[in-house]
Design a protein around this motif. Sequence first.
Motif, short mmCIF file in Angstrom:
data_model
loop_
_atom_site.label_atom_id
_atom_site.label_comp_id
_atom_site.label_asym_id
_atom_site.label_seq_id
_atom_site.Cartn_x
_atom_site.Cartn_y
_atom_site.Cartn_z
N HIS A 1 0.84 -1.19 0.00
CA HIS A 1 0.00 0.00 0.00
C HIS A 1 0.88 1.25 0.00
O HIS A 1 1.94 1.26 0.63
CB HIS A 1 -0.89 0.04 1.24
N ARG A 2 0.45 2.27 -0.68
CA ARG A 2 1.10 3.58 -0.59
C ARG A 2 0.39 4.39 0.49
O ARG A 2 -0.83 4.37 0.59
CB ARG A 2 1.04 4.32 -1.92
N SER A 3 1.16 5.06 1.29
CA SER A 3 0.61 5.84 2.40
C SER A 3 0.65 7.33 2.06
O SER A 3 1.68 7.86 1.65
CB SER A 3 1.42 5.58 3.67
N LEU B 1 -4.44 4.94 2.77
CA LEU B 1 -3.66 3.84 2.21
C LEU B 1 -4.27 3.44 0.87
O LEU B 1 -5.48 3.21 0.78
CB LEU B 1 -3.67 2.64 3.16
N VAL B 2 -3.44 3.35 -0.16
CA VAL B 2 -3.93 3.07 -1.51
C VAL B 2 -3.12 1.93 -2.11
O VAL B 2 -1.89 1.95 -2.09
CB VAL B 2 -3.83 4.31 -2.41
N LYS B 3 -3.84 0.95 -2.67
CA LYS B 3 -3.17 -0.20 -3.27
C LYS B 3 -3.81 -0.56 -4.60
O LYS B 3 -5.01 -0.85 -4.67
CB LYS B 3 -3.25 -1.42 -2.33
N SER C 1 -9.77 -6.77 5.75
CA SER C 1 -8.93 -5.58 5.58
C SER C 1 -9.23 -4.52 6.63
O SER C 1 -8.35 -3.73 6.98
CB SER C 1 -9.13 -4.97 4.18
N GLU D 1 -7.77 -0.26 -4.18
CA GLU D 1 -8.25 -0.30 -2.80
C GLU D 1 -7.80 0.96 -2.08
O GLU D 1 -6.62 1.34 -2.15
CB GLU D 1 -7.70 -1.53 -2.09
N LEU D 2 -8.73 1.61 -1.41
CA LEU D 2 -8.42 2.80 -0.62
C LEU D 2 -8.91 2.56 0.81
O LEU D 2 -10.08 2.17 1.01
CB LEU D 2 -9.10 4.05 -1.19
N ILE E 1 -2.14 -5.74 4.67
CA ILE E 1 -1.68 -4.36 4.52
C ILE E 1 -0.17 -4.36 4.71
O ILE E 1 0.33 -4.77 5.77
CB ILE E 1 -2.35 -3.42 5.53
N VAL F 1 3.07 -1.68 4.25
CA VAL F 1 3.41 -0.27 4.04
C VAL F 1 4.92 -0.09 4.27
O VAL F 1 5.45 -0.51 5.30
CB VAL F 1 2.64 0.65 5.00
N ARG G 1 -13.33 -0.06 -2.39
CA ARG G 1 -12.72 -0.72 -3.53
C ARG G 1 -13.47 -0.33 -4.79
O ARG G 1 -14.71 -0.35 -4.83
CB ARG G 1 -12.71 -2.25 -3.37
#
Length: 337
Positions: free
Chosen positions: A6-8, A62-64, A312, A75-76, A151, A153, A131
Amino acid sequence: MDSTPHRSFVASDRSYGASIKREVRLLATRLRFSEKKLSELDIIVAELLSNLVKYAIDGELLVKPIHDTDNASLELISVDSGPGMSEPNRMMVDGVSTGGSLGQGLGAIQRLADEFQLYSHPGRGTVMLVRLHQKIKPPITIPARADIRCICVPKTGETACGDAYFSKLTNSSLTVFLGDGLGHGVLAQDAVDQAIQALGRVIDRSPASLLAAVHEACTGTRGLVGTCAVFDFTSRKWKLCGVGNIVAKLSGSLGIKGYISQNGILGNVLPRTLLDVELPYERNQVLIMTSDGLQARWNPARYPSIGNYDPSVLAAIIYKECARHADDMSVLVSKLY
């Protein structure tokens, strides 16, 4: 299985909103989202960020991107340690607001999202899961026997993530693995990537045998710690084997059962004998694993009705409350049905 981290995005001020929206839109563009989906995503991200700025303490998005050849997804997960909501379902109704706004934001997110869940409790903050799918999500005709969510990160300031997971679901068993490359950065990521690739090549085995294969494949890398768990659908029992400081717990209706890993480093120093530990299954049980990027004080019993939510959401709550942000961080939740 998609072990992309995930990007934070830290949403501490409105001034960050435009740049965060651009970054998230770029991720969706790479997934070949339609213009209609991109426009809906813009609205969702704007509303999520608005809520974080208005109400959150330590708000984070968090974005994936979830790569799938048939139907990619984004996914957010919005997490915060704010005051929480006493009546989260009521707050979904248009016109209801505690902050003097029009009260249409949560309703808009729910209408535009392909999947949406809101978990909030007074004094415990809020988690929102969204999502969006590239295509309309097809109805599930045969329920899956397990749901595995993770998750991961990277350490603050890093783009490479040395934490990753592996999962494999067959008619007879479920196999899950959480690994943490030593340190952080590219070399840690390389070690855990080698482990994941090795697991993908191995035919079903016991957890100890799988870790032995990981050890062999990772020789010459920086090394990693990792725990592997296998659930047998016939015997209805778990087998676990771990090397190093991955925390693993089984949480069910009868309480929590912990597992203690063996000392060592996969790819470097293996214990003289790898031992599988067998644990029984309980109704509504979930397996939770965390890397040492999180404090180990988490307890799912603190979160009322969390078993009714997507795994999640539980992973996000644990991340929100226990993340150290001084290392790569990961939470894996496996839920059986």
